[in-house]
Design an enzyme around this catalytic site. Structure first.
Site, PDB file in Angstrom:
ATOM      1  N   ALA A 163       1.300   4.401  -1.658  1.00 30.60           N
ATOM      2  CA  ALA A 163       1.133   5.856  -1.767  1.00 30.60           C
ATOM      3  C   ALA A 163       1.192   6.509  -0.388  1.00 30.60           C
ATOM      4  O   ALA A 163       0.720   5.929   0.592  1.00 30.60           O
ATOM      5  CB  ALA A 163      -0.192   6.174  -2.448  1.00 30.60           C
ATOM      6  N   ASP A 218      -0.811   0.248  -5.198  1.00 30.16           N
ATOM      7  CA  ASP A 218      -1.785   1.077  -4.502  1.00 30.16           C
ATOM      8  C   ASP A 218      -3.110   0.934  -5.220  1.00 30.16           C
ATOM      9  O   ASP A 218      -3.149   0.824  -6.456  1.00 30.16           O
ATOM     10  CB  ASP A 218      -1.366   2.541  -4.431  1.00 30.16           C
ATOM     11  CG  ASP A 218      -2.071   3.258  -3.288  1.00 30.16           C
ATOM     12  OD1 ASP A 218      -1.542   3.200  -2.153  1.00 30.16           O
ATOM     13  OD2 ASP A 218      -3.138   3.842  -3.505  1.00 30.16           O
ATOM     14  N   ASP A 223      -5.734  -3.548  -5.892  1.00 29.89           N
ATOM     15  CA  ASP A 223      -6.053  -3.846  -4.502  1.00 29.89           C
ATOM     16  C   ASP A 223      -5.191  -5.025  -4.088  1.00 29.89           C
ATOM     17  O   ASP A 223      -5.288  -6.119  -4.656  1.00 29.89           O
ATOM     18  CB  ASP A 223      -7.544  -4.190  -4.383  1.00 29.89           C
ATOM     19  CG  ASP A 223      -7.997  -4.410  -2.946  1.00 29.89           C
ATOM     20  OD1 ASP A 223      -7.170  -4.782  -2.100  1.00 29.89           O
ATOM     21  OD2 ASP A 223      -9.197  -4.209  -2.673  1.00 29.89           O
ATOM     22  N   LYS A 246       7.821   5.650   2.032  1.00 30.96           N
ATOM     23  CA  LYS A 246       8.474   4.412   2.489  1.00 30.96           C
ATOM     24  C   LYS A 246       9.050   3.642   1.306  1.00 30.96           C
ATOM     25  O   LYS A 246      10.094   2.988   1.427  1.00 30.96           O
ATOM     26  CB  LYS A 246       7.481   3.565   3.287  1.00 30.96           C
ATOM     27  CG  LYS A 246       6.966   4.264   4.547  1.00 30.96           C
ATOM     28  CD  LYS A 246       5.968   3.385   5.293  1.00 30.96           C
ATOM     29  CE  LYS A 246       5.375   4.094   6.497  1.00 30.96           C
ATOM     30  NZ  LYS A 246       4.493   5.217   6.125  1.00 30.96           N
ATOM     31  N   CYS A 261      -0.420   3.787  11.088  1.00 31.78           N
ATOM     32  CA  CYS A 261      -0.230   5.051  11.796  1.00 31.78           C
ATOM     33  C   CYS A 261      -1.409   5.246  12.742  1.00 31.78           C
ATOM     34  O   CYS A 261      -2.172   6.202  12.637  1.00 31.78           O
ATOM     35  CB  CYS A 261      -0.079   6.221  10.831  1.00 31.78           C
ATOM     36  SG  CYS A 261      -1.388   6.369   9.591  1.00 31.78           S
ATOM     37  N   CYS A 302       0.885  -1.173   0.000  1.00 36.21           N
ATOM     38  CA  CYS A 302       0.000   0.000   0.000  1.00 36.21           C
ATOM     39  C   CYS A 302       0.914   1.212   0.000  1.00 36.21           C
ATOM     40  O   CYS A 302       1.150   1.827   1.041  1.00 36.21           O
ATOM     41  CB  CYS A 302      -0.918  -0.006   1.224  1.00 36.21           C
ATOM     42  SG  CYS A 302      -1.919  -1.514   1.395  1.00 36.21           S
ATOM     43  N   ASP A 337       1.940  -1.366   4.887  1.00 31.16           N
ATOM     44  CA  ASP A 337       1.551  -0.144   5.599  1.00 31.16           C
ATOM     45  C   ASP A 337       0.047  -0.008   5.394  1.00 31.16           C
ATOM     46  O   ASP A 337      -0.407   0.655   4.468  1.00 31.16           O
ATOM     47  CB  ASP A 337       2.325   1.046   5.028  1.00 31.16           C
ATOM     48  CG  ASP A 337       2.066   2.330   5.792  1.00 31.16           C
ATOM     49  OD1 ASP A 337       1.481   2.257   6.886  1.00 31.16           O
ATOM     50  OD2 ASP A 337       2.434   3.404   5.294  1.00 31.16           O
TER      51      ASP A 337
END
Length: 470
Positions: free
Chosen positions: A281, A301, A327, A285, A399, A279, A346
């Site tokens: 975008a 992404d 996906d 990273k 996050c 993932c 992520d």
């Protein structure tokens, strides 16, 4: 007594009049209250007004719970939408938070005058009403602020988060939850990631000093990170256009070294290793991984438009990767059957750890979103694990400060996946919280202990390093 007005957050001496900005901010705030992302709203704001509008919108959103609570006291019946956004924005700018919290960006009399002028342009009949409400607030401010913080909904006015959000944090982090909510209302620091292919952090620190930009290194947890004393435009950063440096939070800089180097608990990835950024975008990273090694990297992404940002980031840094819009859960649509040596996941999450950078997030999320996001995270882990080689590693990152998206998610995955084990790396894995001091009990396990630097430079994150046994 009116406060002296500090420098205008719009920046230059010829900044737009506050009246004009307040109308833009009012529309942005009302849009967020209606469920729209502030980023999307600001994209339609006139370019010359956008920086100042964003600055003031951030301030208002960090005080929106307080403003709504005191508005309900002063005007129990909601005013027309064109007026309500302006009234809430003015109340947020007038809120007296004390010397240790958000400073008021304008003097009281300036806010009242300009807010009333803005209302006259939009709905002249309401100008007297707004003037009366704001002036009463100033006369009775201490008592009204105290009243707003009472009752069952008082925590919303005190902490400026939805009540369900506060209650979830309290359940997850009972000893530090108030500090976490208050931390979300602070201005985040600006942190750089020095491109390891172009020089060391020490070398770039010297370049910053020569340019008159004060900064300091953060140490082993983020060895390429430099913390700026104050934010500057990226155009002021030496060598930015040439890829010498990128802007990236220190907590986000843990991901790539954890995957590529595993901090000694696994061998470092070799040149040519096949790596998946599931993932990717906006690409921070992804780029960091390629700064650390010559990898065969596939970046996915689900949003083709966001994938363009990944390409732009890589182009500025002179890097290349294979990019696919897909996906990650639908492996049949993108995977060629070749297994990966390492995977960075992520995962989409609540973004509860980066609220200080995106103050609209708290008002956009709904209680049911966490369970839905946790379900997506579980689906991603289940789909990607079969594409990882035996002996390979996967870094799971969010996050988020919510345990449902961190500890609980990984615990559940390990119970389902017999060939998966979790490797602890002290200081790098587990929950990272944006606190000035680590207030958690010292005897908590490394994987669940919240950590923070002395300067609260890290956003809230969660990391787990998973190893696939042969």
């Amino acid at each position: 007594m009116p406060k002296p007005a500090p420098s205008n957050p719009a920046g230059p001496a010829l900044a737009p009049p506050l009246q004009q900005l307040l109308m833009q901010v009012a529309d942005a705030v009302q849009a967020v209250r209606g469920g729209r992302s502030l980023t999307d709203v600001l994209a339609k704001c006139p370019a010359e007004l956008r920086p100042a509008t964003q600055s003031l919108s951030f301030h208002v959103l960090r005080r929106l719970g307080s403003a709504e609570a005191v508005r309900a006291i002063l005007a129990p019946k909601s005013p027309p939408p064109k007026v309500e956004g302006l009234l809430l924005s003015a109340l947020a700018l007038l809120w007296d938070a004390g010397p240790d919290q958000l400073p008021a960006p304008y003097a009281d009399h300036t806010v009242v005058d300009q807010a009333v002028s803005a209302v006259r342009k939009r709905l002249p009949a309401s100008a007297g009403f707004v003037n009366a409400v704001l002036r009463r607030f100033l006369r009775e401010r201490p008592a009204l602020q105290a009243q707003a913080g009472q009752g069952s909904n008082g925590p919303v006015a005190v902490y400026n988060h939805p009540l369900w959000w506060s209650e979830r944090l309290r359940a997850d982090w009972p000893e530090v939850w108030p500090a976490l909510l208050l931390a979300n209302n602070q201005h985040p620091p600006m942190t750089l990631r020095v491109n390891a292919r172009q020089g060391s952090a020490a070398d770039y620190l010297q370049r910053l000093q020569e340019a008159g930009i004060a900064a300091h290194a953060l140490g082993p947890l983020a060895p390429q990170a430099l913390l700026l004393e104050r934010a500057v435009p990226v155009t002021a950063l030496p060598g930015f256009a040439q890829g010498a440096v990128s802007v990236q939070d220190a907590a986000a800089q843990i991901a790539a070294p954890l995957l590529a180097q595993a901090q000694g608990v696994l061998p470092a990835l070799q040149a040519g290793a096949r790596v998946l950024d599931a993932c990717s975008a906006p690409g921070g990273k992804t780029a960091h991984l390629l700064e650390l090694g010559e990898f065969d990297l596939l970046a996915l992404d689900s949003d083709p438009k966001r994938l363009l940002r990944v390409q732009d980031n890589l182009a500025r840094l002179g890097q290349r990767a294979e990019l696919k819009a897909a996906d990650a859960r639908m492996t049949g649509s993108w995977w060629d059957g070749r297994m990966f040596d390492a995977i960075l996941l992520d995962a989409p999450c609540s973004a509860s750890g980066i609220v200080r950078r995106h103050p609209d997030v708290r008002w956009l999320r709904r209680p049911g979103d966490i369970a839905q996001l946790a379900a997506i995270q579980a689906e991603l882990l289940a789909a990607l694990w079969p594409t990882l080689k035996p002996g390979g590693r996967l870094v799971y990152a969010t996050c988020s400060m919510f345990k449902a998206e961190g500890e609980a998610q990984i615990d559940a995955f390990l119970q389902r996946q017999a060939d998966a084990s979790r490797l602890e790396v002290s200081g790098f894995t587990g929950h990272l919280l944006p606190l000035a001091h680590n207030e958690a009990p010292e005897n908590m396990a490394v994987s669940t202990q919240p950590r923070a630097s002395a300067e609260a430079v890290f956003d809230g994150f969660f990391y787990a390093l998973l190893h696939k046994r042969a």
